[in-house]
Design a protein around this motif. Structure first.
Motif, short mmCIF file in Angstrom:
data_model
loop_
_atom_site.label_atom_id
_atom_site.label_comp_id
_atom_site.label_asym_id
_atom_site.label_seq_id
_atom_site.Cartn_x
_atom_site.Cartn_y
_atom_site.Cartn_z
N PHE A 431 31.70 6.16 37.96
CA PHE A 431 30.52 6.88 37.46
C PHE A 431 30.85 8.30 37.00
O PHE A 431 30.50 8.68 35.88
CB PHE A 431 29.43 6.89 38.53
N PRO A 432 31.51 9.13 37.82
CA PRO A 432 31.80 10.48 37.33
C PRO A 432 32.79 10.50 36.17
O PRO A 432 32.70 11.36 35.29
CB PRO A 432 32.37 11.19 38.56
N LEU A 433 33.74 9.55 36.16
CA LEU A 433 34.72 9.53 35.07
C LEU A 433 34.05 9.23 33.73
O LEU A 433 34.41 9.81 32.70
CB LEU A 433 35.80 8.48 35.36
N VAL A 434 33.07 8.32 33.75
CA VAL A 434 32.43 7.91 32.50
C VAL A 434 31.30 8.85 32.12
O VAL A 434 31.19 9.27 30.96
CB VAL A 434 31.91 6.46 32.62
N ASN A 435 30.44 9.20 33.09
CA ASN A 435 29.19 9.88 32.76
C ASN A 435 29.21 11.39 32.99
O ASN A 435 28.38 12.09 32.42
CB ASN A 435 28.05 9.28 33.59
N VAL A 436 30.10 11.89 33.84
CA VAL A 436 30.12 13.32 34.14
C VAL A 436 31.24 14.03 33.40
O VAL A 436 31.00 15.00 32.68
CB VAL A 436 30.26 13.55 35.67
N TYR A 437 32.46 13.53 33.55
CA TYR A 437 33.60 14.20 32.94
C TYR A 437 33.90 13.72 31.53
O TYR A 437 34.73 14.32 30.84
CB TYR A 437 34.85 14.02 33.83
N GLY A 438 33.25 12.64 31.09
CA GLY A 438 33.48 12.16 29.73
C GLY A 438 34.93 11.76 29.49
O GLY A 438 35.49 12.07 28.42
N PHE A 439 35.53 11.10 30.46
CA PHE A 439 36.94 10.75 30.36
C PHE A 439 37.20 9.73 29.26
O PHE A 439 38.30 9.67 28.71
CB PHE A 439 37.42 10.19 31.72
N PHE A 440 36.20 8.93 28.92
CA PHE A 440 36.36 7.90 27.90
C PHE A 440 35.54 8.29 26.67
O PHE A 440 34.43 8.83 26.79
CB PHE A 440 35.90 6.53 28.42
N ARG A 441 36.08 7.97 25.50
CA ARG A 441 35.42 8.29 24.24
C ARG A 441 34.99 7.00 23.56
O ARG A 441 35.78 6.06 23.42
CB ARG A 441 36.36 9.08 23.33
N SER A 442 33.73 6.97 23.11
CA SER A 442 33.22 5.79 22.43
C SER A 442 33.72 5.74 21.00
O SER A 442 34.10 6.76 20.42
CB SER A 442 31.69 5.79 22.45
N ALA A 443 33.71 4.53 20.45
CA ALA A 443 34.18 4.31 19.08
C ALA A 443 33.00 4.04 18.17
O ALA A 443 32.12 3.24 18.49
CB ALA A 443 35.16 3.13 19.04
N ASP A 444 32.97 4.71 17.04
CA ASP A 444 31.97 4.44 16.00
C ASP A 444 32.66 3.60 14.94
O ASP A 444 33.50 4.09 14.18
CB ASP A 444 31.46 5.76 15.42
N LEU A 445 32.29 2.33 14.87
CA LEU A 445 32.98 1.40 13.98
C LEU A 445 32.86 1.80 12.52
O LEU A 445 33.69 1.41 11.70
CB LEU A 445 32.45 -0.02 14.18
#
Length: 452
Positions: A431-445
């Motif tokens: 939860f903190p890695l994805v939603n708090v620290y923004g460790f992952f970046r989404s892809a815009d196709l």
């Protein structure tokens, strides 16, 4: 009659996690109409972990007052609660309320919490109930539990969830000077295509599945009562035969031909279940594997599946989700025909499954530009990796359930507790890695600029 019981066990298993699995696959449509937007998955994760109060209560009561809390009553309660919550959710999922100056989807969040309680509590009640039936039906139950993810996934594919198109949009830099032929700003935006049927219909279908689960459970309880009556009759016949043998032989001491009822029943169950005597160290390993496997499959990897698959395209994401859901019941079928109780083999299989999970995690970390992104091999590898990840670890979960089923009722209860503990730890870590620290970046196709 055996086929009918297998069918009922399978339908009963589909009710285990069908509500939450259905909400997860429906999120691409739901987030477009709720004020939380794409923050909604993080709320959903927290609600699921808060709902662990249900299995925690059942586990504590089982430890403090064994036999006081009847599993049949608990299962009836949560199934009826799940049906009512899904039915209400179909009408009130868009209801919002102003809280602390912000608009929140209170209808969706409150009803989702009750659905989470239902599904989490099923982990510590459904399996122990299945112990009342013959051992051969427990694998069928796991197949049904796998279908609780497959069926909503197939419904979402038919519905067209998450299908997108790239659209050119033109905006004038200065609309007041448009008549002077001002410079146009061209850019591409991602638009979601309309679904083939609404979210409300999807939720109604989920509630119907829960109704089928309730009906199947009703008939399974009657079957378990018949099995209990048959067992009692068998015990009476064995006891009567024991007395007759003693009388005929005029033997006042213990007879080699007249074993106690408990020994005969025990030997019968041992031969049918292929019991193996495990040490306490082995059981520690089994529960550790249970927690680890469920942490990966229920908490860690589901949180990053979109980051892992979406950079390869919409097709890769849907194939990974659909085929991955199919891998679960397929692994259960394999466990039915090719079971292996070897702990060494299960540990090895867990390591292999963790390796596939590590590859999926690597592609998520590299998002929006993972390896082999512009190659067909990239799509093939990510889909295969997700399918084998789910398939191998699902086999491990099924075999652990079968092993603990042959131990005792209490072992299955603690197995459910280990499932929920592992899932909770996995979700809380991510939860903190994805939603708090923004460790992952989404892809815009439609707007990705990755080197080819």
């Amino acid at each position: 009659m055996a086929f009918l019981t297998h069918l009922l066990a399978c339908i009963f298993g589909t009710g285990a996690w069908v509500a939450i699995n259905g909400l997860w696959v429906e999120l691409p449509l739901i987030v477009n109409d709720l004020p939380e937007g794409w923050y909604l998955p993080s709320y959903l994760t927290i609600l699921i972990q808060m709902a662990n109060i249900g299995p925690l209560f059942v586990t504590i009561m089982h430890k403090v007052k064994p036999g006081w809390l009847k599993e049949i009553i608990v299962i009836y309660t949560i199934l009826i609660l799940g049906i009512i919550a899904l039915f209400l959710l179909a009408f009130f999922w868009k209801e919002t309320t102003w809280i602390a100056g912000q608009l929140h989807s209170t209808g969706f969040l409150i009803l989702t919490f009750f659905l989470s309680v239902v599904d989490c509590t099923s982990s510590v009640t459904f399996l122990p109930f299945m112990m009342q039936l013959q051992p051969k039906y427990i694998t069928t139950y796991f197949i049904g539990e796998g279908l609780s993810g497959l069926i909503p996934g197939l419904l979402s594919l038919i519905q067209g969830v998450g299908m997108i198109k790239c659209v050119n949009v033109t905006q004038n830099e200065n609309e007041t000077l448009a008549w002077l032929n001002a410079t146009d700003d061209y850019h591409i935006v991602t638009q979601y295509l309309p679904a083939n049927f609404s979210v409300q219909i999807f939720l109604f279908l989920l509630s119907i599945m829960m109704v089928f689960c309730l009906v199947a459970f009703f008939f399974l309880t009657r079957q378990s009562q018949k099995d209990s009556s048959s067992t009692s009759l068998l015990q009476s016949m064995v006891t009567l035969n024991s007395y007759s043998t003693n009388d005929l032989s005029c033997n006042t001491g213990p007879s080699d031909q007249s074993k106690s009822t408990e020994d005969i029943i025990h030997n019968s169950e041992t031969s049918s279940d292929n019991k193996v005597n495990y040490s306490w160290g082995h059981y520690v390993l089994i529960y550790f594997l249970t927690g680890w496997v469920n942490a990966l499959t229920n908490g860690v990897l589901p949180s990053i599946q979109t980051y892992s698959c979406m950079p390869y395209g919409n097709l890769a994401y849907h194939l990974s989700a659909a085929l991955g859901s199919m891998a679960n019941p397929l692994a259960c079928l394999i466990a039915m025909f090719l079971p292996s109780r070897s702990l060494m083999f299960l540990v090895l299989l867990s390591v292999v499954g963790t390796g596939f999970g590590a590859y999926n995690m690597m592609t998520a970390v590299m998002s929006p530009c993972p390896i082999l992104q512009n190659s067909h091999w990239g799509i093939v590898l990510i889909v295969i990796s997700w399918v084998l990840f789910i398939g191998t670890l699902s086999y491990v979960k099924v075999m652990i359930g079968i092993i603990l089923r042959s131990k005792s009722h209490s072992a299955l209860v603690w197995c459910g507790a280990a499932v929920q503990l592992g899932s909770m730890i996995g979700a809380l870590v991510m939860f903190p890695l994805v939603n708090v620290y923004g460790f992952f970046r989404s892809a815009d196709l439609c707007n990705m600029s990755c080197p080819r």
